[in-house]
Design a protein around this motif. Structure first.
Motif, PDB file in Angstrom:
ATOM      1  N   ALA A  32      -2.540 -15.041  29.118  1.00  0.00           N
ATOM      2  CA  ALA A  32      -2.277 -13.636  28.323  1.00  0.00           C
ATOM      3  C   ALA A  32      -1.338 -14.022  27.053  1.00  0.00           C
ATOM      4  CB  ALA A  32      -1.780 -12.657  29.195  1.00  0.00           C
ATOM      5  N   CYS A  33      -0.386 -14.914  27.263  1.00  0.00           N
ATOM      6  CA  CYS A  33       0.724 -15.170  26.223  1.00  0.00           C
ATOM      7  C   CYS A  33       0.254 -16.227  25.144  1.00  0.00           C
ATOM      8  CB  CYS A  33       1.875 -15.596  26.987  1.00  0.00           C
ATOM      9  SG  CYS A  33       2.505 -14.269  28.212  1.00  0.00           S
ATOM     10  N   GLY A  34      -1.098 -16.481  25.310  1.00  0.00           N
ATOM     11  CA  GLY A  34      -1.077 -17.675  24.336  1.00  0.00           C
ATOM     12  C   GLY A  34      -0.808 -18.982  24.714  1.00  0.00           C
ATOM     13  N   LEU A  35      -0.239 -19.157  25.842  1.00  0.00           N
ATOM     14  CA  LEU A  35       0.394 -20.681  26.351  1.00  0.00           C
ATOM     15  C   LEU A  35      -0.433 -21.075  27.337  1.00  0.00           C
ATOM     16  CD1 LEU A  35       4.021 -19.207  26.361  1.00  0.00           C
ATOM     17  CD2 LEU A  35       2.971 -20.489  24.579  1.00  0.00           C
ATOM     18  N   MET A  36      -1.644 -21.045  27.555  1.00  0.00           N
ATOM     19  CA  MET A  36      -2.351 -21.426  28.653  1.00  0.00           C
ATOM     20  C   MET A  36      -2.487 -22.983  28.641  1.00  0.00           C
ATOM     21  SD  MET A  36      -6.389 -20.572  29.901  1.00  0.00           S
ATOM     22  CE  MET A  36      -7.112 -21.168  31.195  1.00  0.00           C
ATOM     23  N   ARG A  60       1.344  -7.608  22.915  1.00  0.00           N
ATOM     24  CA  ARG A  60       0.419  -7.583  22.001  1.00  0.00           C
ATOM     25  C   ARG A  60      -0.217  -9.158  22.011  1.00  0.00           C
ATOM     26  NH1 ARG A  60       4.022  -4.424  19.635  1.00  0.00           N
ATOM     27  NH2 ARG A  60       4.752  -6.025  18.319  1.00  0.00           N
ATOM     28  N   GLY A  61       0.093  -9.854  23.242  1.00  0.00           N
ATOM     29  CA  GLY A  61      -0.511 -11.298  23.313  1.00  0.00           C
ATOM     30  C   GLY A  61       0.463 -12.488  22.642  1.00  0.00           C
ATOM     31  N   ARG A  62       1.489 -11.888  22.312  1.00  0.00           N
ATOM     32  CA  ARG A  62       2.670 -12.631  21.531  1.00  0.00           C
ATOM     33  C   ARG A  62       3.574 -13.324  22.502  1.00  0.00           C
ATOM     34  NH1 ARG A  62       4.807 -10.558  16.122  1.00  0.00           N
ATOM     35  NH2 ARG A  62       5.604 -12.684  15.879  1.00  0.00           N
ATOM     36  N   ALA A  63       3.699 -14.532  22.522  1.00  0.00           N
ATOM     37  CA  ALA A  63       4.752 -14.959  23.902  1.00  0.00           C
ATOM     38  C   ALA A  63       6.012 -14.642  23.481  1.00  0.00           C
ATOM     39  CB  ALA A  63       4.529 -16.666  23.777  1.00  0.00           C
ATOM     40  N   SER A  64       6.764 -14.273  24.554  1.00  0.00           N
ATOM     41  CA  SER A  64       8.079 -13.871  24.314  1.00  0.00           C
ATOM     42  C   SER A  64       9.080 -15.140  24.850  1.00  0.00           C
ATOM     43  CB  SER A  64       8.621 -12.741  25.490  1.00  0.00           C
ATOM     44  OG  SER A  64       8.268 -13.309  26.992  1.00  0.00           O
ATOM     45  N   GLN A  65      10.464 -14.861  24.549  1.00  0.00           N
ATOM     46  CA  GLN A  65      11.165 -16.278  24.868  1.00  0.00           C
ATOM     47  C   GLN A  65      11.136 -16.597  26.375  1.00  0.00           C
ATOM     48  OE1 GLN A  65      12.907 -18.067  22.669  1.00  0.00           O
ATOM     49  NE2 GLN A  65      13.015 -19.536  24.305  1.00  0.00           N
ATOM     50  N   ARG A  66      11.051 -15.369  27.304  1.00  0.00           N
ATOM     51  CA  ARG A  66      10.936 -15.721  28.660  1.00  0.00           C
ATOM     52  C   ARG A  66       9.568 -16.489  29.162  1.00  0.00           C
ATOM     53  NH1 ARG A  66      10.760 -11.990  33.709  1.00  0.00           N
ATOM     54  NH2 ARG A  66      10.107 -10.196  32.408  1.00  0.00           N
ATOM     55  N   ALA A  67       8.323 -16.131  28.475  1.00  0.00           N
ATOM     56  CA  ALA A  67       7.139 -16.712  28.647  1.00  0.00           C
ATOM     57  C   ALA A  67       7.398 -18.099  28.145  1.00  0.00           C
ATOM     58  CB  ALA A  67       6.043 -15.943  27.740  1.00  0.00           C
ATOM     59  N   ARG A  68       7.937 -18.500  27.129  1.00  0.00           N
ATOM     60  CA  ARG A  68       8.202 -19.822  26.642  1.00  0.00           C
ATOM     61  C   ARG A  68       9.156 -20.550  27.938  1.00  0.00           C
ATOM     62  NH1 ARG A  68       6.191 -20.480  21.761  1.00  0.00           N
ATOM     63  NH2 ARG A  68       6.014 -18.669  20.330  1.00  0.00           N
ATOM     64  N   TYR A  69       9.887 -19.859  28.561  1.00  0.00           N
ATOM     65  CA  TYR A  69      10.955 -20.397  29.446  1.00  0.00           C
ATOM     66  C   TYR A  69       9.795 -20.642  30.691  1.00  0.00           C
ATOM     67  CZ  TYR A  69      15.301 -19.442  27.051  1.00  0.00           C
ATOM     68  OH  TYR A  69      16.284 -19.774  26.312  1.00  0.00           O
ATOM     69  N   LEU A  70       8.913 -19.974  30.995  1.00  0.00           N
ATOM     70  CA  LEU A  70       7.976 -20.169  32.127  1.00  0.00           C
ATOM     71  C   LEU A  70       7.124 -21.363  31.781  1.00  0.00           C
ATOM     72  CD1 LEU A  70       7.092 -16.421  32.913  1.00  0.00           C
ATOM     73  CD2 LEU A  70       8.006 -18.172  34.544  1.00  0.00           C
ATOM     74  N   ARG A  71       6.512 -21.411  30.498  1.00  0.00           N
ATOM     75  CA  ARG A  71       5.810 -22.537  30.397  1.00  0.00           C
ATOM     76  C   ARG A  71       6.652 -24.082  30.371  1.00  0.00           C
ATOM     77  NH1 ARG A  71       1.297 -24.662  27.381  1.00  0.00           N
ATOM     78  NH2 ARG A  71       1.246 -26.599  28.058  1.00  0.00           N
TER      79      ARG A  71
END
Length: 343
Positions: free
Chosen positions: A335-339, A247-258
């Motif tokens: 897509a994760c709001g971390l662009m 639902r477009g909310r950043a997961s912990q893994r997405a934050r690690y990617l950022r």
């Protein structure tokens, strides 16, 4: 028997120590670190590396140009001693003269042309046949200057060594690129009318190029960067944005990617790529400048140059790989709001 075992052990220890002392390639280490971290976060194996697609610099058979030989006829005319040319001719025909490099041969021909023209202008010769011979000789020598310059530059061992792409010490990139630009400046001077009687900087620039393979290192790094970015893209394309960020909310893994993008790619890889881009543009510019003052067609050289700097060459393919890599990062993190703010 014990001595044999001890000798083998010492050899193995020495080999291990030698490997430990061998300096690690910092460029390869940087890419390996980035790909290994990306592998852990994408949970995908690093794709097999594609071939670097390096192309060796053309050999002498494809590059060296034949030159006219006028020595025998000149030696029959002792009247040239009035022009201070006989000493030059004798030197050219000596054992050492026959072994001269193309650059020193170019210096010889320029000196001969200058002395010969000065002799004609000063009316030092009286024999019409000798005057006609000298005029024809100077014309042939002037016409061959372009081929001599070609052999002294494009067909030289110094430039071939500078563009050698084998792994190893590269030398000083800045000094090598400056010397390459110096060759182009010498070529422009040679096109002046009349040409200078000597090109003193030519030997210095060639000596600088002989000091390392900095140009070839740039070419190898271009190819290696393209391959590594394509590997990284393969792992990034395995990510499913919906699973990574429901639902477009950043997961912990997405934050690690950022964090990986900011701390490793942004602080280590991206500055390196910017520096590589500057070096490859300078190399491209100087090779183009040298080619522009070097007359005559040579398919082998032009194909080699196009392989690296043509519209579909290695440099253009690196740019394409970098754009695709950046766009995929933006898609995933967007897509994760971390662009991130930029590539």
């Amino acid at each position: 028997m014990k001595k044999t075992v001890l000798a083998v052990a010492l050899i193995a220890l020495a080999a291990t120590a030698g490997l430990a002392l061998w300096p690690e390639d910092p460029v390869a280490a940087r890419w390996q670190d980035y790909l290994a971290r990306l592998e852990r976060l994408t949970r995908q194996p690093v794709p097999s590396a594609a071939a670097l697609e390096l192309r060796p610099y053309p050999g002498n058979a494809a590059l060296r140009r034949p030159l006219p030989d006028l020595r025998t006829g000149l030696l029959n005319y002792l009247g040239l001693r009035h022009c201070d040319l006989m000493s030059l001719v004798s030197e050219r025909n000596s054992a050492l003269g026959k072994l001269r490099s193309a650059s020193l041969r170019l210096d010889y021909e320029l000196t001969f042309i200058e002395r010969g023209q000065r002799c004609l202008n000063g009316a030092a010769l009286e024999d019409p046949e000798l005057i006609g011979l000298l005029e024809r000789t100077l014309e042939v020598k002037r016409d061959s200057l372009g081929d001599l310059f070609w052999n002294a530059t494009w067909a030289s061992d110094e430039l071939r060594g500078f563009l050698n792409q084998s792994p190893g010490p590269a030398g000083d990139s800045a000094r090598g690129l400056e010397a390459l630009g110096g060759l182009a400046s010498a070529g422009r001077a040679l096109r002046e009318s009349p040409p200078p009687d000597a090109l003193p900087d030519l030997e210095r620039h060639l000596a600088t190029l002989a000091g390392g393979a900095a140009g070839g290192a740039v070419l190898r790094e271009i190819a290696a960067a393209r391959v590594a970015l394509e590997q990284a893209l393969g792992m990034l394309e395995s990510l499913d944005e919906d699973s990574l960020c429901p639902r477009g909310r950043a997961s912990q893994r997405a934050r690690y990617l950022r964090n990986l993008l900011d701390s490793v790619y942004g602080q280590e890889v991206q500055p390196y790529l910017a520096d590589l881009d500057r070096r490859r543009r300078r190399l491209d510019d100087r090779l183009r400048a040298l080619r522009a003052v070097s007359s005559g067609a040579n398919p082998a050289l032009d194909q080699w140059l196009a392989h690296y700097f043509g519209p579909r060459g290695q440099a253009a393919r690196l740019d394409q790989a970098l754009r695709a890599h950046t766009e995929r990062w933006q898609t995933v993190l967007g897509a994760c709001g971390l662009m991130p703010g930029g590539g």
